[in-house]
Design a protein around this motif. Structure first.
Motif, PDB file in Angstrom:
ATOM      1  N   ALA A 157       1.827  -3.838 -13.744  1.00 35.34           N
ATOM      2  CA  ALA A 157       1.430  -2.635 -13.014  1.00 35.34           C
ATOM      3  C   ALA A 157       0.463  -2.985 -11.887  1.00 35.34           C
ATOM      4  CB  ALA A 157       0.797  -1.613 -13.963  1.00 35.34           C
ATOM      5  N   ILE A 158      -0.436  -3.920 -12.125  1.00 33.27           N
ATOM      6  CA  ILE A 158      -1.375  -4.349 -11.081  1.00 33.27           C
ATOM      7  C   ILE A 158      -0.624  -4.993  -9.921  1.00 33.27           C
ATOM      8  CG2 ILE A 158      -3.240  -5.973 -10.548  1.00 33.27           C
ATOM      9  CD1 ILE A 158      -4.239  -5.479 -13.451  1.00 33.27           C
ATOM     10  N   ILE A 159       0.318  -5.863 -10.243  1.00 34.53           N
ATOM     11  CA  ILE A 159       1.118  -6.513  -9.200  1.00 34.53           C
ATOM     12  C   ILE A 159       1.898  -5.468  -8.405  1.00 34.53           C
ATOM     13  CG2 ILE A 159       3.074  -8.051  -8.778  1.00 34.53           C
ATOM     14  CD1 ILE A 159       2.129  -9.691 -11.181  1.00 34.53           C
ATOM     15  N   LEU A 160       2.521  -4.529  -9.110  1.00 32.53           N
ATOM     16  CA  LEU A 160       3.306  -3.492  -8.442  1.00 32.53           C
ATOM     17  C   LEU A 160       2.427  -2.600  -7.572  1.00 32.53           C
ATOM     18  CD1 LEU A 160       5.761  -2.471 -11.277  1.00 32.53           C
ATOM     19  CD2 LEU A 160       6.273  -3.750  -9.189  1.00 32.53           C
ATOM     20  N   LYS A 161       1.207  -2.305  -8.026  1.00 31.44           N
ATOM     21  CA  LYS A 161       0.304  -1.484  -7.209  1.00 31.44           C
ATOM     22  C   LYS A 161      -0.044  -2.204  -5.919  1.00 31.44           C
ATOM     23  CE  LYS A 161      -3.886   1.241  -7.031  1.00 31.44           C
ATOM     24  NZ  LYS A 161      -4.116   0.969  -5.650  1.00 31.44           N
ATOM     25  N   MET A 162      -0.306  -3.500  -6.001  1.00 24.33           N
ATOM     26  CA  MET A 162      -0.604  -4.246  -4.779  1.00 24.33           C
ATOM     27  C   MET A 162       0.588  -4.224  -3.829  1.00 24.33           C
ATOM     28  SD  MET A 162      -3.008  -7.447  -6.005  1.00 24.33           S
ATOM     29  CE  MET A 162      -1.695  -8.318  -6.794  1.00 24.33           C
ATOM     30  N   LEU A 163       1.795  -4.383  -4.371  1.00 21.95           N
ATOM     31  CA  LEU A 163       2.997  -4.332  -3.541  1.00 21.95           C
ATOM     32  C   LEU A 163       3.190  -2.950  -2.927  1.00 21.95           C
ATOM     33  CD1 LEU A 163       5.494  -6.332  -5.784  1.00 21.95           C
ATOM     34  CD2 LEU A 163       4.513  -7.071  -3.610  1.00 21.95           C
TER      35      LEU A 163
END
Length: 91
Positions: free
Chosen positions: A33-39
């Protein structure tokens, strides 16, 4: 026989039983979820000159991207890949 630092480190890691597997899956989903939020933050930047730039919009977009990333986590494969890697490393 002396134990190496790596062996001591590995022995300190808890065994992966069903309870720990569920917690590990939660954590890998949260990481995804953190990676997706950054993307999403990068992809959804609105640079439209017709719309005014105000702090409220930035906060709203950030919160919306955070919720989207939570809903999408677990579906992109990063979480599953990391989960399987960590389980394999412990075995």
């Amino acid at each position: 026989m002396k134990t190496t630092a790596l062996e001591a480190y590995r022995s300190a890691i808890p065994q992966i039983d069903e309870k720990n597997r569920a917690r590990l899956k939660e954590q890998t989903d949260a990481f995804e979820a953190i990676i997706l939020k950054m993307l999403l933050d990068q992809a959804m930047q609105a640079k439209d000159p017709l719309l005014p730039k105000d702090p409220g919009r930035d906060i709203y977009n950030s919160m919306m991207n955070e919720e989207r990333s939570k809903q999408l986590s677990g579906a992109f494969g990063y979480s599953e890949l990391l989960f399987n890697y960590l389980v394999e490393k412990k075995s």
